[in-house]
Motif scaffolding. Sequence first.
Motif, PDB file in Angstrom:
ATOM      1  N   ALA A 137      14.036 -31.879  32.307  1.00  0.00           N
ATOM      2  CA  ALA A 137      12.638 -32.184  31.991  1.00  0.00           C
ATOM      3  C   ALA A 137      11.752 -30.953  32.139  1.00  0.00           C
ATOM      4  N   SER A 138      11.976 -30.155  33.191  1.00  0.00           N
ATOM      5  CA  SER A 138      11.131 -28.991  33.425  1.00  0.00           C
ATOM      6  C   SER A 138      11.369 -27.901  32.384  1.00  0.00           C
ATOM      7  N   VAL A 139      12.624 -27.689  32.000  1.00  0.00           N
ATOM      8  CA  VAL A 139      12.930 -26.646  31.005  1.00  0.00           C
ATOM      9  C   VAL A 139      12.346 -27.015  29.642  1.00  0.00           C
ATOM     10  N   ILE A 140      12.583 -28.244  29.201  1.00  0.00           N
ATOM     11  CA  ILE A 140      12.074 -28.665  27.896  1.00  0.00           C
ATOM     12  C   ILE A 140      10.551 -28.668  27.893  1.00  0.00           C
ATOM     13  N   GLY A 141       9.946 -29.269  28.920  1.00  0.00           N
ATOM     14  CA  GLY A 141       8.488 -29.344  28.972  1.00  0.00           C
ATOM     15  C   GLY A 141       7.817 -27.989  29.074  1.00  0.00           C
ATOM     16  N   SER A 142       8.351 -27.112  29.935  1.00  0.00           N
ATOM     17  CA  SER A 142       7.718 -25.805  30.125  1.00  0.00           C
ATOM     18  C   SER A 142       7.888 -24.917  28.892  1.00  0.00           C
ATOM     19  N   CYS A 143       9.065 -24.950  28.256  1.00  0.00           N
ATOM     20  CA  CYS A 143       9.281 -24.139  27.044  1.00  0.00           C
ATOM     21  C   CYS A 143       8.374 -24.608  25.906  1.00  0.00           C
ATOM     22  N   ASP A 144       8.347 -25.920  25.672  1.00  0.00           N
ATOM     23  CA  ASP A 144       7.482 -26.450  24.613  1.00  0.00           C
ATOM     24  C   ASP A 144       6.022 -26.138  24.913  1.00  0.00           C
ATOM     25  N   GLY A 145       5.602 -26.390  26.164  1.00  0.00           N
ATOM     26  CA  GLY A 145       4.215 -26.144  26.536  1.00  0.00           C
ATOM     27  C   GLY A 145       3.827 -24.689  26.382  1.00  0.00           C
ATOM     28  N   PHE A 146       4.729 -23.787  26.750  1.00  0.00           N
ATOM     29  CA  PHE A 146       4.442 -22.351  26.641  1.00  0.00           C
ATOM     30  C   PHE A 146       4.231 -21.942  25.184  1.00  0.00           C
ATOM     31  N   PHE A 147       5.148 -22.355  24.310  1.00  0.00           N
ATOM     32  CA  PHE A 147       5.044 -21.951  22.898  1.00  0.00           C
ATOM     33  C   PHE A 147       3.868 -22.638  22.196  1.00  0.00           C
ATOM     34  N   ILE A 148       3.530 -23.860  22.615  1.00  0.00           N
ATOM     35  CA  ILE A 148       2.331 -24.508  22.070  1.00  0.00           C
ATOM     36  C   ILE A 148       1.093 -23.726  22.470  1.00  0.00           C
ATOM     37  N   ALA A 149       1.022 -23.319  23.742  1.00  0.00           N
ATOM     38  CA  ALA A 149      -0.132 -22.544  24.224  1.00  0.00           C
ATOM     39  C   ALA A 149      -0.244 -21.216  23.476  1.00  0.00           C
ATOM     40  N   VAL A 150       0.888 -20.533  23.280  1.00  0.00           N
ATOM     41  CA  VAL A 150       0.873 -19.264  22.543  1.00  0.00           C
ATOM     42  C   VAL A 150       0.382 -19.474  21.119  1.00  0.00           C
ATOM     43  N   SER A 151       0.859 -20.542  20.470  1.00  0.00           N
ATOM     44  CA  SER A 151       0.441 -20.830  19.091  1.00  0.00           C
ATOM     45  C   SER A 151      -1.065 -21.020  18.992  1.00  0.00           C
ATOM     46  N   TYR A 152      -1.631 -21.792  19.914  1.00  0.00           N
ATOM     47  CA  TYR A 152      -3.068 -22.066  19.837  1.00  0.00           C
ATOM     48  C   TYR A 152      -3.913 -20.875  20.268  1.00  0.00           C
ATOM     49  N   VAL A 153      -3.392 -20.022  21.122  1.00  0.00           N
ATOM     50  CA  VAL A 153      -4.102 -18.771  21.440  1.00  0.00           C
ATOM     51  C   VAL A 153      -4.184 -17.891  20.203  1.00  0.00           C
ATOM     52  N   LEU A 154      -3.064 -17.767  19.477  1.00  0.00           N
ATOM     53  CA  LEU A 154      -3.063 -16.985  18.236  1.00  0.00           C
ATOM     54  C   LEU A 154      -3.953 -17.633  17.177  1.00  0.00           C
ATOM     55  N   ILE A 155      -3.966 -18.958  17.137  1.00  0.00           N
ATOM     56  CA  ILE A 155      -4.839 -19.664  16.194  1.00  0.00           C
ATOM     57  C   ILE A 155      -6.304 -19.384  16.508  1.00  0.00           C
TER      58      ILE A 155
END
Length: 314
Positions: free
Chosen positions: A205-223
Amino acid sequence: MGPANKSQTSLETFLLMGIPGLEHLHVWIGIPFCSMYVVAVVGNVTILAVVRAEQSLHEPMFLFLCMLFITDLVLSTSTLPRMLCLFWLEAHDIAFDACLTQMFFIHSFTAMESGFFLAMAFDRYVAICDPLRHTTILTHSRIARMGASVVLRGVVFFSPHPILLRQLPYCRTRIIAHTYCEFMAVVKLACVDTGVTKRYRLSVASVIGSCDGFFIAVSYVLILRAVFRLPSREASFKALGTCGSHVCVILVFYSTAVFTFLTHRFGHNVAPQIHIFIANMYLLVPPFLDPIVYGIRTKKIRDHVLSSLKIKVT
């Protein structure tokens, strides 16, 4: 009659307690839960039907939305009807196999929902940061592969959960202190050391959630960086409004998920009523909010839904 007062249960069944300490309010708690479920089903099915019927909506954003809405329907339907039977009919008994099946659907489709949020964030990133190549990067075949990989990830990582639990002996109480068959609530009933099993569940749960959350955050920062560079102020506000509503839904999903995860890991002093209530919100609120936010805030979907309703009325 509460589950603790029932006669001895067979080895093939568990007893769902509901929300400990709030049993006398189960009937009333079920009313808003049922209302949210009805809105979720009607909203998600309506938008799915509109997107399927309208060829102009077969774009990457709407195809990912359809994947998210299907996930919402499965996630809410795997929990709400059974939960309402518990609240309104005092149907505490649940077969062991049914319990494991519900657990698989809950955890695997929660992981899928996280994956589709990531796919939608990537879609918004390409649409705003590289609009000229949006349709060439996100072709229908590539979207299908992305969707299949999200589904496969959820199935592969969470299939071991019911298998592991089926191997454990249960010689303690059969009462699950929860409203549904949640992994950590069930594993506590085993009468052997379950440290490895718990660590596997928490690490996945922690690996999937943290990886997805990290890349979502990066995407929206770039957006956001791309949005603030847009020459038109009106276009900037429009993009911010669209992304802002998406971010709100994502924050609701991840905040409740993180609270549930941290409570299992560290929050031994958190009242069980609060923990279980937040765990229910974690499964109910996103399916309820998604069709409202994405349906009302997305002009194309809103216009097609309104036009289809007008046709049916006239």
